[in-house]
Scaffold this active site. Structure first.
Site, PDB file in Angstrom:
ATOM      1  N   ASN A   7       0.082  -1.113  -0.312  1.00  0.00           N
ATOM      2  CA  ASN A   7      -0.449   0.083   0.130  1.00  0.00           C
ATOM      3  C   ASN A   7       0.704   1.002  -0.019  1.00  0.00           C
ATOM      4  O   ASN A   7       1.050   1.939   1.517  1.00  0.00           O
ATOM      5  CB  ASN A   7      -0.801  -0.194   1.532  1.00  0.00           C
ATOM      6  CG  ASN A   7      -2.198   1.356   0.239  1.00  0.00           C
ATOM      7  OD1 ASN A   7      -2.064   1.971   1.157  1.00  0.00           O
ATOM      8  ND2 ASN A   7      -2.748   0.459   1.766  1.00  0.00           N
ATOM      9  N   ARG A  98      -2.294  -1.168  -3.980  1.00  0.00           N
ATOM     10  CA  ARG A  98      -3.314  -0.185  -3.528  1.00  0.00           C
ATOM     11  C   ARG A  98      -3.027   0.896  -4.435  1.00  0.00           C
ATOM     12  O   ARG A  98      -1.928   1.134  -5.226  1.00  0.00           O
ATOM     13  CB  ARG A  98      -3.655  -0.076  -2.762  1.00  0.00           C
ATOM     14  CG  ARG A  98      -4.237   1.683  -3.178  1.00  0.00           C
ATOM     15  CD  ARG A  98      -4.113   2.544  -1.517  1.00  0.00           C
ATOM     16  NE  ARG A  98      -4.231   3.825  -1.710  1.00  0.00           N
ATOM     17  CZ  ARG A  98      -4.301   5.130  -0.840  1.00  0.00           C
ATOM     18  NH1 ARG A  98      -3.127   5.245  -0.753  1.00  0.00           N
ATOM     19  NH2 ARG A  98      -5.217   6.334  -1.298  1.00  0.00           N
ATOM     20  N   HIS A 186     -10.347   6.560  -2.180  1.00  0.00           N
ATOM     21  CA  HIS A 186     -10.765   6.186  -1.429  1.00  0.00           C
ATOM     22  C   HIS A 186     -11.745   5.492  -0.645  1.00  0.00           C
ATOM     23  O   HIS A 186     -12.146   4.518   0.357  1.00  0.00           O
ATOM     24  CB  HIS A 186     -10.970   7.216  -0.049  1.00  0.00           C
ATOM     25  CG  HIS A 186     -10.189   7.959   0.578  1.00  0.00           C
ATOM     26  ND1 HIS A 186     -10.576   9.291   1.185  1.00  0.00           N
ATOM     27  CD2 HIS A 186      -8.968   7.822   0.613  1.00  0.00           C
ATOM     28  CE1 HIS A 186      -9.239  10.300   1.066  1.00  0.00           C
ATOM     29  NE2 HIS A 186      -8.072   9.481   1.112  1.00  0.00           N
ATOM     30  N   ARG A 247      -4.165  19.466   1.334  1.00  0.00           N
ATOM     31  CA  ARG A 247      -5.355  19.855   0.088  1.00  0.00           C
ATOM     32  C   ARG A 247      -6.881  20.438   0.362  1.00  0.00           C
ATOM     33  O   ARG A 247      -6.929  21.039   1.377  1.00  0.00           O
ATOM     34  CB  ARG A 247      -5.719  18.204  -0.767  1.00  0.00           C
ATOM     35  CG  ARG A 247      -4.703  17.874  -1.383  1.00  0.00           C
ATOM     36  CD  ARG A 247      -4.818  16.489  -1.977  1.00  0.00           C
ATOM     37  NE  ARG A 247      -4.636  15.439  -1.010  1.00  0.00           N
ATOM     38  CZ  ARG A 247      -4.695  14.038  -0.603  1.00  0.00           C
ATOM     39  NH1 ARG A 247      -6.014  13.282  -2.060  1.00  0.00           N
ATOM     40  NH2 ARG A 247      -4.378  13.114   0.504  1.00  0.00           N
ATOM     41  N   GLU A 389      -7.942  -1.606   5.032  1.00  0.00           N
ATOM     42  CA  GLU A 389      -7.563  -0.621   3.581  1.00  0.00           C
ATOM     43  C   GLU A 389      -6.801  -2.661   2.931  1.00  0.00           C
ATOM     44  O   GLU A 389      -7.006  -2.876   2.198  1.00  0.00           O
ATOM     45  CB  GLU A 389      -7.021  -0.236   3.210  1.00  0.00           C
ATOM     46  CG  GLU A 389      -7.693   0.776   3.202  1.00  0.00           C
ATOM     47  CD  GLU A 389      -7.049   2.901   2.464  1.00  0.00           C
ATOM     48  OE1 GLU A 389      -7.815   2.861   1.732  1.00  0.00           O
ATOM     49  OE2 GLU A 389      -6.172   2.784   2.993  1.00  0.00           O
TER      50      GLU A 389
END
Length: 401
Positions: A7, A98, A186, A247, A389
Site C-alpha cells: 500500500n 493499492r 478512498h 489539500r 484497507e
C-alpha cells in the site's frame, strides 16, 4: 495462501503479509508480518519499522528514500533475519497493490499485465502523487518475485456505479466524453467500512443507507445505498470536496483564473499550493489535526479557525450525502481523524440532532474501534470503524487467485 499487500503512499510504504488457510475469515486477521516505511522525517533517509505476529520488532534508518531500494530491503526481512516468517520468497502466492486511479478502464480489481501497467502509467496524470508510487511497487515485485501473480486494487473502482447525475460535471458534455468526470477515491476504505458497519449492525448491507466518513490526511465521504456508492465528495482528482490536511478541497475555480490572469501565478505553483500548502496547513500552518487541536487549546486563533472550517465543511457534505440517500441508517467514521478525534466527531454530529442523532459522549471520548458511539436512544446509529484497507486488498487477491 500467503498474500502480500503493498500500500504505497506519496511518502510512505505499508506492507502486510496475510495467511489465509482456507475460506476468507469474517474479520480481518492479524498479519503474519507488517512493515511501515516513512521518509518524511529526514530527506534522503527512510524510517523503517517491521513487526511480526510473534511480537518481534525491527526498527531501522535506511540511507535512501528510493522506493524500489526500500521495498527490496524491506521484503528481504520476510525470509531472512530476526523478522523472518517464511522460508523463501517463493512461499508468497500472490501480491496485491493499492492503485489510486483506475480511470474509466477499471471497474474492479484485476491481475496485473503489461496493458494494466501501461494504463496505470497513463492515468498518473490524474493522480501524479500516487499512481507512479503504485507502479514502482508493482515493478519492484516483478524484479524480486517475477513469477508471482500481482493484483491491482483500484481506489476508484467502488465508485464506478454512481449514477450519471453524480458523475457528470456541469461543463460542456464533450469534456465528459473525453473522460472528465467524477471518479471518487478512498473506495477501498469506503467499501470495507460499509461491509464492517453492516456486520456490526447485524443487518444486510443491501438494505442499508450509510454515510461513510474517511477522514485522514486525505478526506472524503461516500453515500452508500444497497452496498453501492451513489455519491462521493472527491471527484476528477483527489483534491475535490472536504478540507484536508494540506489539500484545499473544493474552491471557487474563479479564484484560480484570477490568480493566473491577474496575479501571474504559474500552473505549477497553483498545483503545489492546492495540494501541499492548503487545507489545515494553509490556515493553521499545521497539516495534522492533533497539532491543530493542541494549538487551538493554547489559544491559537488560526488553529481555531482551521478546526471550525474543517467541521463546517464536514457537516456541509454529510448533509449533501444525506440528501442523496433520502435517509440514513448509520453514520460511520474512519481514518486517522475519524477514528481518533472525539472533538471532530462530536462537533460534526451536533448539527444532526434534529434527526434524533445523539452521541454517547463518554464512549465517543474513548474512540473505541469497531463500536457504536451513539447513545442508546439515538435515532441514528453512529459507529467508528477501524478501516482495514490492507485486508480489503488481500480479500480481492484471494478472490482472483
Amino acid at each position: 495462501m500467503k498474500i502480500l499487500v503493498l500500500n504505497a503512499g506519496s511518502s510512505s510504504q505499508k506492507s502486510r503479509l496475510y495467511e489465509v488457510p482456507g475460506a476468507l475469515p469474517e474479520l480481518a486477521p492479524t498479519p503474519l508480518w507488517q512493515a511501515d516505511a516513512d521518509w518524511t522525517h529526514n530527506q534522503g533517509t527512510t524510517e523503517l519499522k517491521i513487526t511480526t505476529a510473534g511480537g518481534v520488532t525491527l526498527e531501522e534508518s535506511l540511507p535512501t528514500d528510493a522506493r524500489p531500494e526500500v521495498i527490496t530491503h524491506m521484503l528481504k526481512a520476510l525470509w531472512s533475519g530476526k523478522t523472518q516468517v517464511i522460508a523463501q520468497a517463493s512461499d508468497i502466492d500472490i501480491v496485491g497493490h493499492r492503485v489510486v486511479h483506475g480511470g474509466q478502464e477499471f471497474e474492479e480489481s484485476t491481475l496485473v499485465t503489461p496493458e494494466v501497467k501501461a494504463a496505470i502509467k497513463r492515468l498518473a496524470v490524474l493522480a501524479p502523487v500516487h499512481n507512479p508510487a503504485n507502479l514502482e511497487g508493482i515493478e519492484a515485485i516483478e524484479r524480486i518475485l517475477p513469477s508471482v501473480p500481482q493484483v491491482a486494487v483500484f481506489d476508484t473502482a467502488f465508485h464506478r456505479q454512481m449514477p450519471l447525475p453524480a458523475v457528470v460535471y456541469p461543463v460542456p458534455y464533450e469534456w465528459f466524453e473525453q473522460g472528465i468526470r467524477r471518479y471518487g477515491f478512498h473506495g477501498i476504505s469506503h467499501q470495507y467500512c460499509s461491509h464492517r458497519a453492516a456486520q456490526l449492525l447485524g443487518k444486510d448491507l443491501a438494505a442499508l443507507r450509510l454515510v461513510t466518513c474517511h477522514l485522514g490526511n486525505g478526506c472524503s465521504l461516500a453515500a452508500i445505498r444497497d452496498g453501492h456508492s451513489i455519491d462521493t465528495t472527491m471527484g476528477f482528482t483527489p483534491m475535490e470536496g472536504l478540507m484536508m490536511g494540506s489539500r484545499s478541497g473544493s474552491v471557487d475555480p474563479g479564484i484560480l483564473l484570477y490568480l493566473q490572469q491577474q496575479k501571474g501565478y504559474p500552473v505549477a505553483q497553483l498545483d503545489s499550493i492546492l495540494n501541499k500548502a492548503s487545507g489545515l496547513k494553509g490556515i493553521a500552518g499545521l497539516a495534522d489535526m492533533r497539532g491543530v487541536l493542541h494549538a487551538m487549546q493554547e489559544g491559537n486563533a488560526q488553529a481555531r479557525l482551521a478546526f471550525d472550517m474543517f467541521v463546517h465543511r464536514l457537516r456541509y457534505y454529510i448533509g449533501a450525502m444525506l440528501a442523496t440517500l433520502g435517509g440514513l441508517d448509520a453514520l460511520v467514521f474512519a481514518g486517522g481523524i475519524g477514528e481518533n478525534s472525539a472533538d471532530v466527531r462530536a462537533a460534526a454530529c451536533e448539527s444532526f440532532a434534529f434527526l434524533g442523532l445523539k452521541l454517547d459522549l463518554q464512549k465517543n471520548a474513548q474512540s473505541p474501534a469497531d463500536q457504536f458511539i451513539s447513545a442508546a436512544d439515538s435515532a441514528v446509529p453512529v459507529l467508528i470503524v477501524s478501516t482495514q484497507e490492507d485486508w480489503a486488498i488481500a480479500q480481492e487477491c484471494w478472490k482472483l487467485a
